[in-house]
Design a protein around this motif. Structure first.
Motif, PDB file in Angstrom:
ATOM      1  N   LEU A 152     -10.277  -6.697   1.871  1.00 24.87           N
ATOM      2  CA  LEU A 152     -10.360  -5.044   0.905  1.00 24.87           C
ATOM      3  C   LEU A 152     -11.219  -5.365   0.091  1.00 24.87           C
ATOM      4  O   LEU A 152     -11.135  -6.791  -1.037  1.00 24.87           O
ATOM      5  CB  LEU A 152      -8.637  -4.770   0.627  1.00 24.87           C
ATOM      6  CG  LEU A 152      -9.529  -3.366  -0.143  1.00 24.87           C
ATOM      7  CD1 LEU A 152      -9.408  -2.425   1.093  1.00 24.87           C
ATOM      8  CD2 LEU A 152      -7.746  -2.812  -0.495  1.00 24.87           C
TER       9      LEU A 152
ATOM     10  N   SER B  79       0.929  -0.985  -0.151  1.00 31.47           N
ATOM     11  CA  SER B  79      -0.119   0.167  -0.354  1.00 31.47           C
ATOM     12  C   SER B  79       0.980   0.859   0.120  1.00 31.47           C
ATOM     13  O   SER B  79       0.731   2.233  -0.391  1.00 31.47           O
ATOM     14  CB  SER B  79      -1.577  -0.433   1.179  1.00 31.47           C
ATOM     15  OG  SER B  79      -0.061   0.393   2.024  1.00 31.47           O
TER      16      SER B  79
ATOM     17  N   ASP C   6      -5.966  -9.963  -0.614  1.00 29.92           N
ATOM     18  CA  ASP C   6      -5.415 -10.040   0.630  1.00 29.92           C
ATOM     19  C   ASP C   6      -4.067  -9.683   0.916  1.00 29.92           C
ATOM     20  O   ASP C   6      -3.637 -10.648   0.152  1.00 29.92           O
ATOM     21  CB  ASP C   6      -5.922 -11.330   1.761  1.00 29.92           C
ATOM     22  CG  ASP C   6      -7.377 -11.158   2.449  1.00 29.92           C
ATOM     23  OD1 ASP C   6      -8.330 -10.382   3.593  1.00 29.92           O
ATOM     24  OD2 ASP C   6      -8.516 -11.535   0.984  1.00 29.92           O
TER      25      ASP C   6
ATOM     26  N   VAL D  69      -6.987  -1.764   6.490  1.00 33.42           N
ATOM     27  CA  VAL D  69      -5.244  -1.779   5.896  1.00 33.42           C
ATOM     28  C   VAL D  69      -4.415  -1.072   7.208  1.00 33.42           C
ATOM     29  O   VAL D  69      -5.014   0.052   7.909  1.00 33.42           O
ATOM     30  CB  VAL D  69      -5.442  -0.774   4.941  1.00 33.42           C
ATOM     31  CG1 VAL D  69      -3.087  -0.746   4.709  1.00 33.42           C
ATOM     32  CG2 VAL D  69      -5.734  -1.152   3.106  1.00 33.42           C
TER      33      VAL D  69
ATOM     34  N   TRP E 131      -5.276   1.015  -2.996  1.00 36.42           N
ATOM     35  CA  TRP E 131      -6.019   1.036  -1.554  1.00 36.42           C
ATOM     36  C   TRP E 131      -7.348   2.011  -1.755  1.00 36.42           C
ATOM     37  O   TRP E 131      -8.066   2.407  -0.808  1.00 36.42           O
ATOM     38  CB  TRP E 131      -5.421   1.391  -0.545  1.00 36.42           C
ATOM     39  CG  TRP E 131      -4.591   0.015  -0.345  1.00 36.42           C
ATOM     40  CD1 TRP E 131      -4.551  -0.748   0.455  1.00 36.42           C
ATOM     41  CD2 TRP E 131      -3.513  -0.967  -1.766  1.00 36.42           C
ATOM     42  NE1 TRP E 131      -3.802  -1.677   0.339  1.00 36.42           N
ATOM     43  CE2 TRP E 131      -2.956  -2.122  -1.126  1.00 36.42           C
ATOM     44  CE3 TRP E 131      -2.783  -0.279  -2.340  1.00 36.42           C
ATOM     45  CZ2 TRP E 131      -2.149  -2.957  -1.406  1.00 36.42           C
ATOM     46  CZ3 TRP E 131      -1.843  -1.611  -3.073  1.00 36.42           C
ATOM     47  CH2 TRP E 131      -1.618  -2.559  -2.947  1.00 36.42           C
TER      48      TRP E 131
ATOM     49  N   ARG F  45      -0.855  -0.071   8.526  1.00 39.42           N
ATOM     50  CA  ARG F  45       0.469   0.205   8.048  1.00 39.42           C
ATOM     51  C   ARG F  45       1.367   1.051   9.187  1.00 39.42           C
ATOM     52  O   ARG F  45       0.743   1.835  10.169  1.00 39.42           O
ATOM     53  CB  ARG F  45       0.606   1.099   7.117  1.00 39.42           C
ATOM     54  CG  ARG F  45      -0.331   0.904   5.516  1.00 39.42           C
ATOM     55  CD  ARG F  45      -0.853   2.206   4.928  1.00 39.42           C
ATOM     56  NE  ARG F  45      -0.997   3.276   5.068  1.00 39.42           N
ATOM     57  CZ  ARG F  45       0.350   3.878   3.774  1.00 39.42           C
ATOM     58  NH1 ARG F  45       0.631   2.968   2.892  1.00 39.42           N
ATOM     59  NH2 ARG F  45       0.985   4.697   3.913  1.00 39.42           N
TER      60      ARG F  45
ATOM     61  N   ASP G   7       3.467  -3.496   6.028  1.00 38.69           N
ATOM     62  CA  ASP G   7       1.408  -3.450   6.096  1.00 38.69           C
ATOM     63  C   ASP G   7       0.623  -4.553   5.563  1.00 38.69           C
ATOM     64  O   ASP G   7       1.400  -5.298   5.668  1.00 38.69           O
ATOM     65  CB  ASP G   7       1.112  -2.344   4.649  1.00 38.69           C
ATOM     66  CG  ASP G   7       1.580  -2.978   3.228  1.00 38.69           C
ATOM     67  OD1 ASP G   7       1.609  -3.969   3.127  1.00 38.69           O
ATOM     68  OD2 ASP G   7       0.808  -2.279   2.519  1.00 38.69           O
TER      69      ASP G   7
ATOM     70  N   THR H  57      -3.202  -6.225   4.046  1.00 39.51           N
ATOM     71  CA  THR H  57      -4.259  -5.720   3.960  1.00 39.51           C
ATOM     72  C   THR H  57      -5.229  -7.056   4.763  1.00 39.51           C
ATOM     73  O   THR H  57      -4.839  -8.489   3.200  1.00 39.51           O
ATOM     74  CB  THR H  57      -4.167  -5.237   2.659  1.00 39.51           C
ATOM     75  OG1 THR H  57      -3.331  -4.015   1.888  1.00 39.51           O
ATOM     76  CG2 THR H  57      -6.017  -5.327   1.862  1.00 39.51           C
TER      77      THR H  57
END
Length: 314
Positions: A240, A51, A209, A257, A98, A259, A235, A237
């Protein structure tokens, strides 16, 4: 293998850049060298799926008091560093996938899932049930990649099929050393493991993912003063979801997400400067993403209008 695959998490030309027009964006959280080191992602993050918005260009590498991708650190503060503001997301901003959806198919250009074809020296392995690609070297970095293709029933495919492939997993690792700014050397290690599903013909949404992580260790001199800089970023995810409307992707409507970045910068004769930041981005089906930022122990609740609105914090 004659099929050609390009999977791109992208919605347009723009990204959430590291600067906005608001006072909040231009006011640093701190003015430490380590906070400035969080503005851009570590080197090599353009080669993995993440991301963060990265670069492998030596001109974009971090040095204390540097400029370019890392912002205008021109000595406006007592220690000569401009830190990361509340109105900006760290690590170069947030990648297009994203904030605005997934485009999929030939000819769509490069993105977090990169390009894949048999010209890359990739072959199917019956041992791993993955398409394994020969290592390539770019700008002093060695890049290893492999792919997994599955149809809607979960059956392994030896190559991508534009109508039947429903899931693609991409694993990437990067390592190497880059010399930059004449006197600085950065040692880099990064990796990512991302899966996109809902690719088969007739699918109404895509799901993403995955995770990425990387470290960058730099030594050098700046204005005659020796320094070291340690940076790490990662990160995750989760779930999503990007709906497909009229055959085109929209912005995410679900998922999170998480980070994080850490940096330590030490100049000869000075105490280390350290900084850390965590950003949690949540999509809840509305046109606004919720963003919770914790920077060096201070937390703010923020929002981001989708897909390309400004980040605002309170």
């Amino acid at each position: 293998m004659r099929n050609h695959l390009r999977v791109t998490l992208i919605a347009g030309a723009g990204i959430i850049a590291a600067a906005c027009a608001s006072d909040m964006a231009t006011t640093p959280v701190t003015s430490s060298a380590a906070s400035a080191a969080l503005i851009a992602a570590p080197l090599s993050f353009d080669q993995i799926r993440t991301s963060f918005v990265g670069s492998s260009n030596e001109n974009d590498a971090f040095v204390p008091g540097g400029t370019g991708q890392h912002g205008d650190n021109d000595g406006d503060h007592e220690d000569g560093e401009r830190g990361l503001g509340w109105g900006s997301l760290m690590g170069g901003g947030l990648g297009n996938g994203w904030i605005g959806g997934i485009r999929f198919g030939p000819g769509l250009g490069r993105g977090p899932f990169d390009d894949f074809d048999d010209a890359d020296g990739c072959t199917f392995s019956t041992t791993s049930n993955r398409v394994e690609c020969a290592a390539v070297t770019r700008r002093g970095l060695t890049i290893n990649r492999s792919f997994s293709f599955l149809d809607a029933t979960g059956a392994v495919q030896q190559s991508f099929d534009g109508s039947k492939t429903n899931s693609v997993n991409v694993k990437t690792s990067v390592s190497g050393t880059i010399t930059h700014h004449e006197t600085a050397t950065s040692t880099i290690n990064s990796s990512s493991d991302f899966t996109i599903t809902g690719l088969a013909s007739g699918s109404t949404q895509r799901t993403v993912d995955g995770k990425s992580a990387g470290t960058e260790s730099t030594t050098g001199t700046k204005d005659g003063v020796a320094f070291t800089a340690q940076r790490s970023a990662g990160d995750t995810t989760s779930g999503l979801i990007i709906p497909i409307q009229d055959g085109r992707p929209t912005y995410p409507t679900a998922g999170t997400v998480i980070r994080s970045m850490q940096a330590t910068v030490t100049r000869a004769g000075s105490s280390p400067s350290t900084s850390s930041r965590r950003e949690v981005i949540t999509y809840d089906g509305s046109a606004t993403a919720k963003v919770v930022i914790t920077h060096d122990g201070v937390t703010k609740n923020c929002t981001k209008a989708l897909p390309h609105g400004r980040l605002t914090c309170s």
